[in-house]
Enzyme design. Sequence first.
Site, PDB file in Angstrom:
ATOM      1  NE  ARG A 263       0.889   8.556  -2.820  1.00  0.00           N
ATOM      2  CZ  ARG A 263       1.498   9.326  -3.624  1.00  0.00           C
ATOM      3  NH1 ARG A 263       2.021  10.321  -3.277  1.00  0.00           N
ATOM      4  NH2 ARG A 263       1.123   9.456  -4.824  1.00  0.00           N
ATOM      5  CD  GLU A 292      -3.046  13.625   1.399  1.00  0.00           C
ATOM      6  OE1 GLU A 292      -2.968  14.324   0.069  1.00  0.00           O
ATOM      7  OE2 GLU A 292      -2.033  13.176   1.943  1.00  0.00           O
ATOM      8  CG  HIS A 311       0.112  15.517  -1.042  1.00  0.00           C
ATOM      9  ND1 HIS A 311      -0.760  14.161  -0.914  1.00  0.00           N
ATOM     10  CD2 HIS A 311       1.174  15.465  -1.812  1.00  0.00           C
ATOM     11  CE1 HIS A 311       0.040  13.316  -1.820  1.00  0.00           C
ATOM     12  NE2 HIS A 311       0.955  14.009  -2.176  1.00  0.00           N
TER      13      HIS A 311
END
Length: 346
Positions: A263, A292, A311
Amino acid sequence: MAAHHRILLAGDDFVRNDLLDDQLRRALTAEHTRALDVRTMTLPWPHVPFGPVSEVDEASDVEDELAGTVGDVEVAVTQMAPFTRRVLEAAPSLRLIVCTRGGPVNVNVDAATERGVVVCNTPGRNAVAAAEHAVTLMLGTLRSVPRVHASVAAGEWRSDLYAYDLCGLELSGCTVGLVGYGAIGRRVARILRAFDADVVVSDPFVGADALEPGVRLVDFPTLLASSDVVSLHVRLTPDTANLFGHESFAAMRPGSYLVNTARGGLVDHDALAAALESGRLAGAGLDVFPSEPLPAGWPLLSSEKVVLTPHLAGATRQTAHRAAAMGADAVRAFLAGERPPGVVNP
Protein backbone atom coordinates in the site's frame (compact mmCIF):
# COMPACT_ATOMS: atom_id res chain seq x y z
CA MET A 1 -32.47 -25.34 -3.29
CA ALA A 2 -35.69 -23.48 -3.96
CA ALA A 3 -35.90 -21.33 -7.09
CA HIS A 4 -36.31 -18.16 -5.05
CA HIS A 5 -32.59 -17.99 -4.28
CA ARG A 6 -31.66 -14.99 -6.41
CA ILE A 7 -28.00 -14.32 -7.07
CA LEU A 8 -26.49 -11.09 -8.39
CA LEU A 9 -23.14 -11.31 -10.20
CA ALA A 10 -21.77 -7.77 -10.30
CA GLY A 11 -18.59 -8.40 -12.24
CA ASP A 12 -16.28 -6.05 -14.12
CA ASP A 13 -13.74 -6.39 -16.91
CA PHE A 14 -11.21 -8.16 -14.68
CA VAL A 15 -13.24 -10.57 -12.54
CA ARG A 16 -15.79 -10.93 -15.29
CA ASN A 17 -19.35 -12.15 -15.02
CA ASP A 18 -18.71 -15.07 -17.37
CA LEU A 19 -15.91 -16.24 -15.07
CA LEU A 20 -18.12 -15.86 -12.01
CA ASP A 21 -21.01 -17.69 -13.66
CA ASP A 22 -18.82 -20.52 -14.92
CA GLN A 23 -17.18 -21.10 -11.54
CA LEU A 24 -20.52 -20.89 -9.74
CA ARG A 25 -22.01 -23.60 -11.95
CA ARG A 26 -18.92 -25.76 -11.48
CA ALA A 27 -19.13 -25.42 -7.70
CA LEU A 28 -22.83 -26.18 -7.25
CA THR A 29 -24.63 -29.47 -7.56
CA ALA A 30 -26.74 -30.14 -10.66
CA GLU A 31 -29.89 -29.68 -8.57
CA HIS A 32 -28.74 -26.32 -7.26
CA THR A 33 -27.62 -25.21 -10.72
CA ARG A 34 -31.03 -25.95 -12.26
CA ALA A 35 -32.66 -23.82 -9.57
CA LEU A 36 -30.35 -20.81 -9.97
CA ASP A 37 -31.93 -17.44 -10.60
CA VAL A 38 -28.87 -15.45 -11.69
CA ARG A 39 -28.85 -11.86 -12.81
CA THR A 40 -25.81 -9.84 -13.81
CA MET A 41 -24.60 -6.28 -13.62
CA THR A 42 -21.38 -5.23 -15.36
CA LEU A 43 -19.31 -2.56 -13.63
CA PRO A 44 -17.07 -0.16 -15.55
CA TRP A 45 -13.79 -0.96 -13.75
CA PRO A 46 -10.93 -0.98 -14.76
CA HIS A 47 -11.78 1.29 -17.71
CA VAL A 48 -13.24 3.75 -15.20
CA PRO A 49 -11.06 4.04 -12.06
CA PHE A 50 -12.50 3.06 -8.70
CA GLY A 51 -12.64 5.45 -5.76
CA PRO A 52 -14.62 6.35 -2.64
CA VAL A 53 -18.39 5.93 -2.93
CA SER A 54 -20.32 7.35 0.02
CA GLU A 55 -18.77 5.68 3.08
CA VAL A 56 -16.94 2.83 1.29
CA ASP A 57 -13.71 2.86 -0.69
CA GLU A 58 -12.18 1.41 -3.86
CA ALA A 59 -15.56 0.91 -5.52
CA SER A 60 -17.22 1.66 -8.85
CA ASP A 61 -19.53 4.66 -8.65
CA VAL A 62 -22.79 2.79 -9.36
CA GLU A 63 -24.55 3.21 -6.03
CA ASP A 64 -27.85 4.36 -7.54
CA GLU A 65 -27.98 1.56 -10.11
CA LEU A 66 -27.02 -1.05 -7.53
CA ALA A 67 -29.66 0.16 -5.06
CA GLY A 68 -32.27 -0.26 -7.78
CA THR A 69 -31.12 -3.81 -8.58
CA VAL A 70 -30.73 -5.57 -5.23
CA GLY A 71 -34.30 -5.45 -3.92
CA ASP A 72 -34.96 -9.21 -4.01
CA VAL A 73 -31.36 -10.46 -4.24
CA GLU A 74 -30.27 -12.99 -1.61
CA VAL A 75 -26.62 -13.47 -2.63
CA ALA A 76 -24.31 -10.94 -4.29
CA VAL A 77 -20.86 -11.68 -5.71
CA THR A 78 -18.70 -8.72 -6.67
CA GLN A 79 -15.27 -7.14 -6.61
CA MET A 80 -16.12 -3.47 -7.02
CA ALA A 81 -19.83 -2.90 -6.33
CA PRO A 82 -20.39 -0.31 -3.55
CA PHE A 83 -22.40 -2.02 -0.81
CA THR A 84 -23.04 1.12 1.18
CA ARG A 85 -25.56 1.48 3.98
CA ARG A 86 -28.04 2.91 1.48
CA VAL A 87 -27.63 -0.06 -0.86
CA LEU A 88 -28.00 -2.50 2.04
CA GLU A 89 -31.20 -0.78 3.16
CA ALA A 90 -32.54 -1.33 -0.38
CA ALA A 91 -31.80 -5.06 -0.14
CA PRO A 92 -34.12 -6.58 2.50
CA SER A 93 -33.61 -10.14 1.16
CA LEU A 94 -29.80 -9.99 1.07
CA ARG A 95 -28.08 -12.65 3.19
CA LEU A 96 -24.59 -12.98 1.69
CA ILE A 97 -22.08 -10.65 0.01
CA VAL A 98 -19.00 -12.29 -1.46
CA CYS A 99 -16.29 -9.74 -2.18
CA THR A 100 -13.80 -11.33 -4.56
CA ARG A 101 -10.78 -9.45 -3.25
CA GLY A 102 -8.44 -9.55 -0.28
CA GLY A 103 -10.23 -6.88 1.76
CA PRO A 104 -13.91 -5.90 1.45
CA VAL A 105 -13.27 -2.15 1.51
CA ASN A 106 -16.16 -1.63 -0.90
CA VAL A 107 -18.61 -3.05 1.65
CA ASN A 108 -19.94 -1.33 4.78
CA VAL A 109 -19.29 -4.39 6.93
CA ASP A 110 -20.76 -2.83 10.08
CA ALA A 111 -24.03 -2.03 8.33
CA ALA A 112 -24.12 -5.52 6.79
CA THR A 113 -23.56 -7.09 10.21
CA GLU A 114 -26.38 -5.04 11.72
CA ARG A 115 -28.69 -6.45 9.04
CA GLY A 116 -27.52 -10.05 9.49
CA VAL A 117 -25.73 -10.14 6.13
CA VAL A 118 -22.67 -12.40 5.98
CA VAL A 119 -19.68 -10.78 4.24
CA CYS A 120 -16.89 -12.93 2.78
CA ASN A 121 -13.67 -12.04 1.02
CA THR A 122 -11.17 -14.12 -0.96
CA PRO A 123 -7.83 -13.76 0.84
CA GLY A 124 -4.80 -14.92 -1.11
CA ARG A 125 -6.48 -14.71 -4.50
CA ASN A 126 -3.60 -12.63 -5.87
CA ALA A 127 -0.76 -13.96 -3.70
CA VAL A 128 1.02 -15.66 -6.60
CA ALA A 129 0.69 -12.65 -8.90
CA ALA A 130 1.71 -10.11 -6.27
CA ALA A 131 4.70 -12.17 -5.16
CA GLU A 132 5.96 -12.60 -8.72
CA HIS A 133 5.46 -8.89 -9.39
CA ALA A 134 7.43 -7.96 -6.27
CA VAL A 135 10.35 -10.05 -7.48
CA THR A 136 9.95 -8.56 -10.97
CA LEU A 137 10.29 -5.08 -9.46
CA MET A 138 13.36 -6.20 -7.53
CA LEU A 139 15.04 -7.46 -10.70
CA GLY A 140 13.94 -4.46 -12.76
CA THR A 141 15.21 -2.05 -10.11
CA LEU A 142 18.50 -3.81 -9.38
CA ARG A 143 19.34 -3.93 -13.09
CA SER A 144 17.70 -0.60 -14.13
CA VAL A 145 15.71 -2.41 -16.82
CA PRO A 146 13.32 0.44 -17.79
CA ARG A 147 16.17 2.95 -18.06
CA VAL A 148 18.40 0.76 -20.21
CA HIS A 149 15.43 -0.29 -22.37
CA ALA A 150 14.66 3.39 -23.01
CA SER A 151 18.31 3.96 -23.89
CA VAL A 152 18.39 1.16 -26.47
CA ALA A 153 14.99 2.20 -27.88
CA ALA A 154 16.40 5.71 -28.33
CA GLY A 155 19.19 4.35 -30.53
CA GLU A 156 21.93 4.34 -27.91
CA TRP A 157 24.34 1.53 -27.19
CA ARG A 158 25.89 2.35 -23.83
CA SER A 159 28.78 0.02 -23.23
CA ASP A 160 29.80 2.45 -20.46
CA LEU A 161 27.09 0.80 -18.33
CA TYR A 162 29.63 -1.98 -17.78
CA ALA A 163 31.50 0.46 -15.54
CA TYR A 164 31.66 -0.94 -12.01
CA ASP A 165 29.90 2.05 -10.43
CA LEU A 166 27.01 1.78 -12.92
CA CYS A 167 26.49 -1.98 -12.74
CA GLY A 168 23.52 -3.41 -10.88
CA LEU A 169 23.34 -6.22 -8.37
CA GLU A 170 22.38 -9.89 -8.54
CA LEU A 171 19.68 -11.21 -6.23
CA SER A 172 21.94 -14.18 -5.59
CA GLY A 173 23.95 -13.35 -2.50
CA CYS A 174 21.85 -10.29 -1.63
CA THR A 175 20.07 -10.03 1.70
CA VAL A 176 16.40 -9.32 1.06
CA GLY A 177 14.30 -8.17 3.99
CA LEU A 178 10.57 -8.87 3.91
CA VAL A 179 8.44 -6.61 6.10
CA GLY A 180 5.39 -8.79 6.62
CA TYR A 181 5.08 -12.54 6.11
CA GLY A 182 1.52 -13.29 5.06
CA ALA A 183 0.50 -15.28 2.00
CA ILE A 184 2.37 -12.95 -0.36
CA GLY A 185 5.47 -12.57 1.79
CA ARG A 186 5.81 -16.35 2.20
CA ARG A 187 5.67 -16.88 -1.55
CA VAL A 188 8.19 -14.09 -2.17
CA ALA A 189 10.54 -15.79 0.29
CA ARG A 190 10.18 -19.11 -1.56
CA ILE A 191 11.00 -17.48 -4.91
CA LEU A 192 13.96 -15.60 -3.49
CA ARG A 193 15.45 -18.73 -1.97
CA ALA A 194 15.49 -20.20 -5.48
CA PHE A 195 17.62 -17.19 -6.48
CA ASP A 196 20.03 -18.04 -3.62
CA ALA A 197 19.18 -14.79 -1.85
CA ASP A 198 19.55 -14.55 1.92
CA VAL A 199 16.02 -13.82 3.17
CA VAL A 200 15.17 -12.21 6.52
CA VAL A 201 11.69 -11.41 7.81
CA SER A 202 10.26 -8.93 10.30
CA ASP A 203 6.69 -9.66 11.37
CA PRO A 204 5.46 -9.42 14.99
CA PHE A 205 2.66 -11.90 14.27
CA VAL A 206 4.87 -14.70 12.95
CA GLY A 207 7.01 -17.19 14.84
CA ALA A 208 10.23 -18.76 13.60
CA ASP A 209 8.46 -22.11 13.19
CA ALA A 210 6.26 -20.62 10.44
CA LEU A 211 9.15 -19.61 8.16
CA GLU A 212 10.20 -21.19 4.89
CA PRO A 213 13.43 -23.24 5.15
CA GLY A 214 16.45 -20.98 5.08
CA VAL A 215 14.49 -17.84 6.06
CA ARG A 216 15.42 -16.03 9.27
CA LEU A 217 13.23 -13.98 11.62
CA VAL A 218 14.79 -10.69 12.81
CA ASP A 219 13.58 -7.51 14.43
CA PHE A 220 12.76 -4.47 12.33
CA PRO A 221 15.95 -2.46 13.04
CA THR A 222 18.10 -5.48 12.19
CA LEU A 223 16.22 -5.97 8.93
CA LEU A 224 16.75 -2.35 7.91
CA ALA A 225 20.45 -2.38 8.75
CA SER A 226 21.24 -5.71 7.07
CA SER A 227 19.15 -5.77 3.89
CA ASP A 228 20.29 -4.92 0.37
CA VAL A 229 16.63 -4.92 -0.69
CA VAL A 230 13.59 -4.26 1.54
CA SER A 231 10.21 -5.43 0.24
CA LEU A 232 6.91 -4.44 1.89
CA HIS A 233 4.10 -6.95 2.45
CA VAL A 234 2.04 -5.54 5.34
CA ARG A 235 -1.43 -4.05 5.55
CA LEU A 236 -1.89 -0.32 5.93
CA THR A 237 -3.07 0.44 9.47
CA PRO A 238 -2.64 3.43 11.80
CA ASP A 239 0.45 1.66 13.16
CA THR A 240 2.05 1.08 9.75
CA ALA A 241 1.15 4.38 8.05
CA ASN A 242 4.39 6.08 6.89
CA LEU A 243 6.36 3.21 8.40
CA PHE A 244 9.08 4.10 5.93
CA GLY A 245 9.99 7.73 6.47
CA HIS A 246 13.18 9.65 7.15
CA GLU A 247 14.04 7.58 10.24
CA SER A 248 13.63 4.21 8.52
CA PHE A 249 15.53 5.30 5.42
CA ALA A 250 18.38 6.61 7.57
CA ALA A 251 18.54 3.19 9.24
CA MET A 252 18.72 1.26 5.97
CA ARG A 253 21.98 0.00 4.54
CA PRO A 254 23.58 2.66 2.31
CA GLY A 255 22.97 1.90 -1.36
CA SER A 256 20.02 -0.40 -0.67
CA TYR A 257 16.69 -0.65 -2.52
CA LEU A 258 13.03 -0.41 -1.53
CA VAL A 259 10.18 -2.34 -3.20
CA ASN A 260 6.54 -1.68 -2.34
CA THR A 261 3.68 -3.75 -3.76
CA ALA A 262 1.52 -3.46 -0.61
CA ARG A 263 0.00 0.00 0.00
CA GLY A 264 1.25 3.46 -0.89
CA GLY A 265 0.50 4.84 2.58
CA LEU A 266 3.26 2.69 4.09
CA VAL A 267 5.84 5.09 2.63
CA ASP A 268 6.50 8.80 3.10
CA HIS A 269 7.31 9.52 -0.53
CA ASP A 270 8.88 12.90 0.19
CA ALA A 271 11.31 11.10 2.50
CA LEU A 272 11.87 8.46 -0.18
CA ALA A 273 12.66 11.14 -2.77
CA ALA A 274 15.18 12.69 -0.37
CA ALA A 275 16.79 9.32 0.36
CA LEU A 276 17.16 8.60 -3.38
CA GLU A 277 18.50 12.07 -4.16
CA SER A 278 21.08 11.87 -1.38
CA GLY A 279 22.23 8.44 -2.52
CA ARG A 280 21.22 6.79 0.74
CA LEU A 281 19.00 4.51 -1.36
CA ALA A 282 20.13 3.30 -4.76
CA GLY A 283 16.66 2.73 -6.13
CA ALA A 284 13.02 1.88 -5.55
CA GLY A 285 10.37 -0.24 -7.26
CA LEU A 286 6.83 0.97 -6.62
CA ASP A 287 3.46 -0.47 -7.62
CA VAL A 288 1.35 1.49 -5.10
CA PHE A 289 1.19 5.18 -4.33
CA PRO A 290 -0.26 7.74 -1.89
CA SER A 291 -2.84 8.82 -4.48
CA GLU A 292 -3.84 6.95 -7.60
CA PRO A 293 -3.62 7.95 -10.39
CA LEU A 294 -0.49 9.97 -9.78
CA PRO A 295 -0.72 13.75 -10.09
CA ALA A 296 1.23 15.51 -12.81
CA GLY A 297 4.61 16.63 -11.56
CA TRP A 298 4.84 14.01 -8.81
CA PRO A 299 8.55 14.20 -7.83
CA LEU A 300 9.52 10.57 -8.44
CA LEU A 301 8.07 10.45 -11.96
CA SER A 302 11.28 11.85 -13.41
CA SER A 303 13.72 9.83 -11.30
CA GLU A 304 15.90 7.34 -13.17
CA LYS A 305 16.32 5.45 -9.90
CA VAL A 306 12.66 4.42 -9.69
CA VAL A 307 10.71 1.68 -11.48
CA LEU A 308 6.97 2.37 -11.50
CA THR A 309 3.94 0.19 -12.31
CA PRO A 310 0.30 1.34 -11.95
CA HIS A 311 -0.98 -0.90 -9.11
CA LEU A 312 -0.83 -4.01 -11.30
CA ALA A 313 0.82 -6.50 -8.95
CA GLY A 314 -2.31 -8.63 -8.74
CA ALA A 315 -3.31 -8.28 -12.41
CA THR A 316 -3.04 -11.76 -13.93
CA ARG A 317 -5.65 -13.90 -15.61
CA GLN A 318 -5.04 -16.59 -13.01
CA THR A 319 -5.92 -14.10 -10.26
CA ALA A 320 -9.28 -13.43 -11.91
CA HIS A 321 -10.03 -17.15 -12.26
CA ARG A 322 -8.92 -17.81 -8.69
CA ALA A 323 -11.11 -15.00 -7.35
CA ALA A 324 -14.12 -16.35 -9.21
CA ALA A 325 -13.49 -19.90 -7.96
CA MET A 326 -13.06 -18.79 -4.35
CA GLY A 327 -16.20 -16.67 -4.58
CA ALA A 328 -18.17 -19.58 -6.00
CA ASP A 329 -16.99 -21.83 -3.18
CA ALA A 330 -18.26 -19.33 -0.62
CA VAL A 331 -21.68 -19.29 -2.32
CA ARG A 332 -21.74 -23.10 -2.46
CA ALA A 333 -21.01 -23.36 1.27
CA PHE A 334 -23.63 -20.77 2.17
CA LEU A 335 -26.38 -22.40 0.13
CA ALA A 336 -25.45 -25.78 1.62
CA GLY A 337 -25.91 -24.41 5.14
CA GLU A 338 -22.17 -24.46 5.88
CA ARG A 339 -19.96 -21.68 7.17
CA PRO A 340 -18.48 -20.03 4.05
CA PRO A 341 -14.73 -19.51 3.82
CA GLY A 342 -13.40 -15.97 4.19
CA VAL A 343 -16.12 -14.68 6.56
CA VAL A 344 -15.07 -11.24 7.85
CA ASN A 345 -18.02 -10.66 10.24
CA PRO A 346 -18.38 -13.96 12.14
